[in-house]
Motif scaffolding. Structure first.
Motif, PDB file in Angstrom:
ATOM      1  N   SER A   1      37.683  -4.597 -46.053  1.00  0.00           N
ATOM      2  CA  SER A   1      36.949  -4.251 -44.829  1.00  0.00           C
ATOM      3  C   SER A   1      36.933  -5.386 -43.819  1.00  0.00           C
ATOM      4  O   SER A   1      36.612  -5.178 -42.652  1.00  0.00           O
ATOM      5  CB  SER A   1      35.509  -3.858 -45.175  1.00  0.00           C
ATOM      6  N   GLN A   2      37.297  -6.589 -44.268  1.00  0.00           N
ATOM      7  CA  GLN A   2      37.300  -7.747 -43.376  1.00  0.00           C
ATOM      8  C   GLN A   2      38.696  -8.118 -42.887  1.00  0.00           C
ATOM      9  O   GLN A   2      38.853  -9.107 -42.176  1.00  0.00           O
ATOM     10  CB  GLN A   2      36.689  -8.953 -44.106  1.00  0.00           C
TER      11      GLN A   2
ATOM     12  N   ARG B   1      34.606 -15.399 -38.343  1.00  0.00           N
ATOM     13  CA  ARG B   1      33.552 -15.248 -39.343  1.00  0.00           C
ATOM     14  C   ARG B   1      33.322 -16.609 -39.975  1.00  0.00           C
ATOM     15  O   ARG B   1      34.208 -17.164 -40.643  1.00  0.00           O
ATOM     16  CB  ARG B   1      33.932 -14.217 -40.404  1.00  0.00           C
TER      17      ARG B   1
ATOM     18  N   LEU C   1      32.883 -15.099 -47.718  1.00  0.00           N
ATOM     19  CA  LEU C   1      32.652 -13.841 -48.421  1.00  0.00           C
ATOM     20  C   LEU C   1      32.693 -14.116 -49.920  1.00  0.00           C
ATOM     21  O   LEU C   1      33.691 -14.654 -50.427  1.00  0.00           O
ATOM     22  CB  LEU C   1      33.730 -12.826 -48.048  1.00  0.00           C
TER      23      LEU C   1
ATOM     24  N   THR D   1      35.191  -4.907 -50.335  1.00  0.00           N
ATOM     25  CA  THR D   1      34.504  -5.804 -49.401  1.00  0.00           C
ATOM     26  C   THR D   1      35.479  -6.709 -48.666  1.00  0.00           C
ATOM     27  O   THR D   1      35.276  -7.030 -47.493  1.00  0.00           O
ATOM     28  CB  THR D   1      33.457  -6.651 -50.139  1.00  0.00           C
TER      29      THR D   1
END
Length: 235
Positions: free
Chosen positions: A40-41, A197, A201, A37
């Motif tokens: 992917s950022q 963003r 996260l 996760t």
């Protein structure tokens, strides 16, 4: 006369350009974070080598080493330098992470200038897989020197600074804030080459062996003074 295609990628014009709506392509080799996760950022899908990465934890010991563990294991064929850690590295905790003391160099100094000098020597040597440098305060000029030194090799270079440093400017292309959360970390994207963003996260992290057996641990002996760093030591 022909005109350039309007659909041309910004990276085709210059590697430092990217579309604001997309993550930039990596211009250097990246090391997988081990956390899908998170990867992917990140531009390039991992931690970029040969550059300064700013990690800004709310306080030391909230899981930052568990966050970095998968990447450190990937580069541990070359030694890993721990410079100015807030606490002596613990052999049991490192062994639980899969890192043996023989793979590590621990450096400490009573003077910030010596620590900065040691960091620059490690980066310029190009012989270490990773450098983790804890520093409570660093001037912009010092950060630029370290960033430039890192660009000469493929060392994975993390500076761990207080969360308050997120308000300061930095040449680091990747800056992440780290806050503790139940069962893991909340990661904030202070700066990345890609779209902004705002939402953090959440990254789940497995409790370490040290958290269950801390009283049985022992420290790694004999840190190296910063000014004793020589090419043969980090080679």
């Amino acid at each position: 006369m022909s005109t350039p295609a309007l659909s041309a990628s910004p990276e085709d014009l210059h590697p430092s350009l990217w579309r604001a709506s997309q993550l930039a392509h990596a211009t250097a080799r990246c090391v997988d974070t081990g956390h899908a996760t998170l990867s992917s950022q990140l531009p390039g899908g991992g931690w970029p080598t040969g550059t300064l990465i700013d990690l800004l934890p709310q306080q030391p010991g909230i899981g930052e080493l568990r966050l970095l563990r998968p990447a450190l294991l990937k580069v541990a064929k070359r030694r890993i330098v721990l410079l100015q850690p807030p606490h002596p590295p613990q052999a049991l905790a490192l062994a639980a992470m899969g890192l043996q003391p023989s793979q590590l160099i621990w450096i400490r100094s009573s003077r910030s200038t010596d620590a900065l000098w040691a960091a620059e020597q490690v980066l310029r040597s190009g012989s270490c897989g990773a450098l983790l440098f804890w520093q409570s305060h660093a001037r912009g000029e010092s950060l630029r020197r370290l960033h430039l030194a890192a660009q000469g090799g493929e060392t994975l270079f993390f500076m761990l600074r207080p969360l308050a440093a997120a308000q300061d400017s930095s040449p680091a292309p990747l800056r992440l804030s780290l806050r503790p959360a139940v069962g893991g970390l909340e990661i904030g994207f202070v700066k990345r080459r890609g779209p902004q963003r705002d939402a953090p996260l959440f990254l789940p992290l497995t409790p370490s062996l040290l958290q269950r057996h801390a009283t049985l641990d022992r420290a790694i002996p004999a840190p190296a003074p910063a000014r004793s760093v020589q090419p043969e030591l980090v080679g």
